[in-house]
Enzyme design. Structure first.
Site, mmCIF file in Angstrom:
data_model
loop_
_atom_site.group_PDB
_atom_site.id
_atom_site.type_symbol
_atom_site.label_atom_id
_atom_site.label_comp_id
_atom_site.label_asym_id
_atom_site.label_seq_id
_atom_site.Cartn_x
_atom_site.Cartn_y
_atom_site.Cartn_z
ATOM 1 N N HIS A 70 1.028 -1.310 0.150
ATOM 2 C CA HIS A 70 0.055 -0.161 0.572
ATOM 3 C C HIS A 70 0.807 1.093 0.181
ATOM 4 O O HIS A 70 0.441 2.612 -0.203
ATOM 5 C CB HIS A 70 -1.346 -0.311 0.875
ATOM 6 N N ASN A 142 -10.518 -2.940 1.808
ATOM 7 C CA ASN A 142 -9.587 -3.096 0.389
ATOM 8 C C ASN A 142 -10.978 -3.181 -0.379
ATOM 9 O O ASN A 142 -12.070 -2.955 -0.202
ATOM 10 C CB ASN A 142 -9.033 -4.439 0.067
#
Length: 702
Positions: A70, A142
């Site tokens: 990320h 997510n």
């Protein structure tokens, strides 16, 4: 309102440099910021130049370790407002009806480095930090509701496999290579996630147009201590939309910051992105009533089985003042929970609780919670002291508990009968084992559910994606092993991918795959339970007739000198009434003269902003047609839009431009000279996002 004041006060340290003298970090005014201190104007620089060393020393340390996963992210401030009463399920104060809670949301790609493209085929992070009156709650999710693995022990291996291969450090931000597919082809538990990642979900049109999921099963706890299993969902008001893979590749070349810019521009223009917060609520007593295990992060709870109850709305309404201080330094941790919410025994979630906090301690220092963007809106009171980057000043001579010198303060909430965080009471009884429940052993039923829930066009995209990815794999054994897994999901899927790779799909799993599967389940394969549903409408992104919205969509108006203002306005006004935007594209930036002599400012050209950056295309009438008919860039623009199944419209007199293009009249091409109602038809078709039914005839590139 009070919360908003607190968040502004405690999580922001905005410095306004306007009309301020330049200073050192200690506030000392700097007289000359262009020259180092030297022995003569051509002599050597002097070591005593403390201003220079302070400036360069800070510069040398500006970069902090980027996130292992990320790393590339975009974020914004916002607010959550709850409008449904779920107090019977949770005592969490921020989830009570009518409560507004400030928040910060960060979206991200997973595999790529900080400088990689926004349009990689990848999972997108969707994490929200809520600044509640009981402390911070982090919902670290997510845009895909499942994950590759079931146990956190495998997480480092998964990421090592999907990252660039260590010998050559390529490919960047991509899963199309040997090590990734080697790993997942030996891990049949990844089959469901692979279907999602190879679908259009992995290449969203906009961060504003993707769903979010908490992924794991959590618990809500009410005031009486009763627990309820919960799955968290974010549903975008603009719908869920994607780009085609060929579009994604081209967008990456033209604007690798496409998603980041899209989010920023939308908020700056007042088109605040919104998502509904939904929950799936499952009574504790129903934990074992399903064909899947609620603790298995590779499984969803189909919405047909447990409906999603919408309880509130998140609005992102402010861009960061400083990207590094806020978006880069925001620190998420699934273990940041508040009274009324608790963790389940999901083994992947349990591992993340350690990993995320450990990561932030490494990246930002042991006091990362004191950085303004991470601060709670309520003050912290504890006996923790010192550590790297300490900001808060602890008064007094007591930093331990219990104590008498500070009258026992700070005291435990239970001492005075006050509320505090209490873990949900749960009976736990079992031997210490490194093992996995056989209830986790069904790896293919939900992968099949996902694939069979897709429209025919979406299925073809999955076939194309798998064919592309596996064609990048050099080891034929890995390709064959993965096609064997596809056969377990759907034989037709395996056959079509196999045909593209010249592989006859094996009907049985590879022996090596079975060996690894049997390490977790000695009797694998285990006969799965009967599934609750064969298809789920919620899993398809395809928009039905009359269901979509064109709000914030961008329509390219292809113009040149002498274009008719009336022809522009005919569509522009109709689009703007429904919240869409008309963007004029011409051969040059600067002033453009319309047929009535009016001048408009052009900010976009055919070569700087191609069709892949827009949702639909219109060619207005006027003398501009004579210029466009000899413009190769114009034809590339409409040809690409046509092949990507976008909606096109041509004003009266411009239809002759089609003679030199690949564009053919079909249900997604509107000619004003043939239909007086073309504007309504154009908008109705745009609401569907694309004309996917025409993919085959338009020969959409995969």
């Amino acid at each position: 309102m009070e919360n908003n004041k607190k968040i502004k006060q405690l999580t922001k340290s905005v410095i306004d440099n306007q009309d301020q003298v330049l200073t050192t970090n200690d506030g000392v005014p700097i007289y000359d910021n262009n020259n180092t201190l030297k022995a003569g104007d051509r002599g050597p620089s002097l070591q005593q130049d403390h201003i220079f060393y302070d400036k360069l020393g800070h510069f040398d340390r500006e970069r902090i370790p980027e996130r292992v996963v990320h790393a590339r992210g975009s974020g914004a401030h916002g607010v959550l407002e709850i409008h449904e009463d779920i107090s019977e399920f949770t005592c969490a104060k921020f989830l009570q009806k009518g409560v507004k809670t400030p928040l910060f949301t960060r979206f991200s790609t997973v595999a790529g480095f900080k400088g990689s493209t926004d349009l990689a085929r990848d999972v997108r992070g969707f994490s929200v930090k809520f600044y509640t009156e009981d402390g911070n709650f982090d919902l670290v999710g997510n845009n895909i509701p499942v994950f590759f693995i079931q146990d956190a022990m495998n997480f480092p291996d998964l990421i090592h496999a999907v990252k660039p291969e260590p010998d050559k450090e390529i490919p960047q931000a991509a899963s199309a290579h040997d090590t990734f597919w080697d790993f997942v082809s030996l891990m049949p538990e990844s089959a469901h996630m692979i279907m999602w990642v190879m679908s259009d979900r992995a290449i969203p049109r906009s961060l504003r147009m993707m769903e979010g999921f908490g992924v794991h099963t959590f618990k809500l706890v009410n005031k009486d201590g009763k627990g309820t299993f919960v799955k968290f969902h974010w549903k975008p008001k603009l719908g869920v939309h994607s780009v085609a893979w060929n579009e994604a590749q081209k967008i990456s070349g033209y604007n690798s910051d496409f998603h980041r810019q899209d989010l920023w521009d939308a908020i700056e223009s007042g088109n605040y992105p919104q998502w509904d917060l939904g929950v799936q609520l499952i009574p504790e007593e129903d934990e074992f009533n399903y064909s899947f295990d609620l603790l298995d992060a590779t499984k969803i709870v189909p919405e047909e089985v447990v409906p999603v109850k919408i309880i509130g709305t998140m609005t992102l309404n402010k861009n960061p003042d400083n990207f590094f201080a806020e978006t880069e330094q925001i620190a998420f941790d699934p273990g940041r929970i508040v009274p009324g919410i608790d963790l389940s025994d999901d083994p992947l979630l349990q591992g993340r609780v350690f990993s995320y906090m450990d990561t932030q301690n490494y990246r930002l220092g042991g006091n990362f919670h004191e950085i303004p963007i991470n601060r709670s809106i309520v003050q912290k009171h504890n006996n923790q002291k010192d550590g790297s980057s300490r900001i808060d000043i602890l008064k007094g001579n007591v930093s331990y508990f219990p104590n008498s010198k500070a009258s026992g303060c700070p005291y435990q909430a239970m001492w005075k009968g006050e509320e505090g965080f209490v873990s949900h009471k749960q009976k736990v009884d079992g031997a210490k084992v490194r093992a996995r429940s056989d209830s986790f052993a069904d790896h293919f039923s939900q992968a099949t559910l996902f694939y069979r829930s897709q429209s025919e066009e979406e299925k073809q995209h999955i076939i194309n994606a798998l064919s592309f990815e596996l064609s990048k794999v050099n080891d034929p054994k890995i390709r064959e092993r993965q096609v064997a897994i596809l056969y377990q999901i759907d034989p037709t899927l395996a056959q079509k991918v196999g045909d593209n790779l010249q592989i006859t799909p094996p009907t049985e799993l590879d022996e090596l795959t079975l060996k690894f599967a049997r390490q977790n389940h000695p009797n694998y394969p285990i006969q799965p339970k009967k599934v609750e549903v064969e298809k789920s409408a919620a899993l398809s992104m395809k928009v039905g007739k009359g269901e979509g919205t064109i709000a914030t969509r961008k329509v390219a108006f292809l113009v040149s000198e002498g274009v008719e203002k009336q022809s522009i306005d005919a569509l522009k006004n109709a689009l703007e009434k429904q919240g869409a935007e008309a963007v004029l594209i011409s051969t040059k930036v600067g002033d453009l003269t319309l047929d009535n002599g009016e001048k408009v400012n052009i900010e976009h050209t055919y070569t700087t902003d191609p069709s892949v950056c827009f949702d639909a295309v219109y060619t207005p009438a006027g003398a501009s047609v004579d210029v466009l008919k000899n413009n190769a860039d114009y034809y590339e623009f409409i040809n690409d839009a046509y092949r990507h199944c976008k909606v096109l419209a041509f004003a009266k007199g411009t239809e002759k431009l089609l003679d030199k293009s690949f564009v053919e009249k079909d249900a997604g091409v509107f000619l004003a000279n043939e239909n007086d109602q073309w504007v309504d038809g154009f908008i109705d078709m745009l609401k569907k996002h694309r004309v996917w039914e025409l993919e085959e005839s338009r020969k959409v590139p995969s």
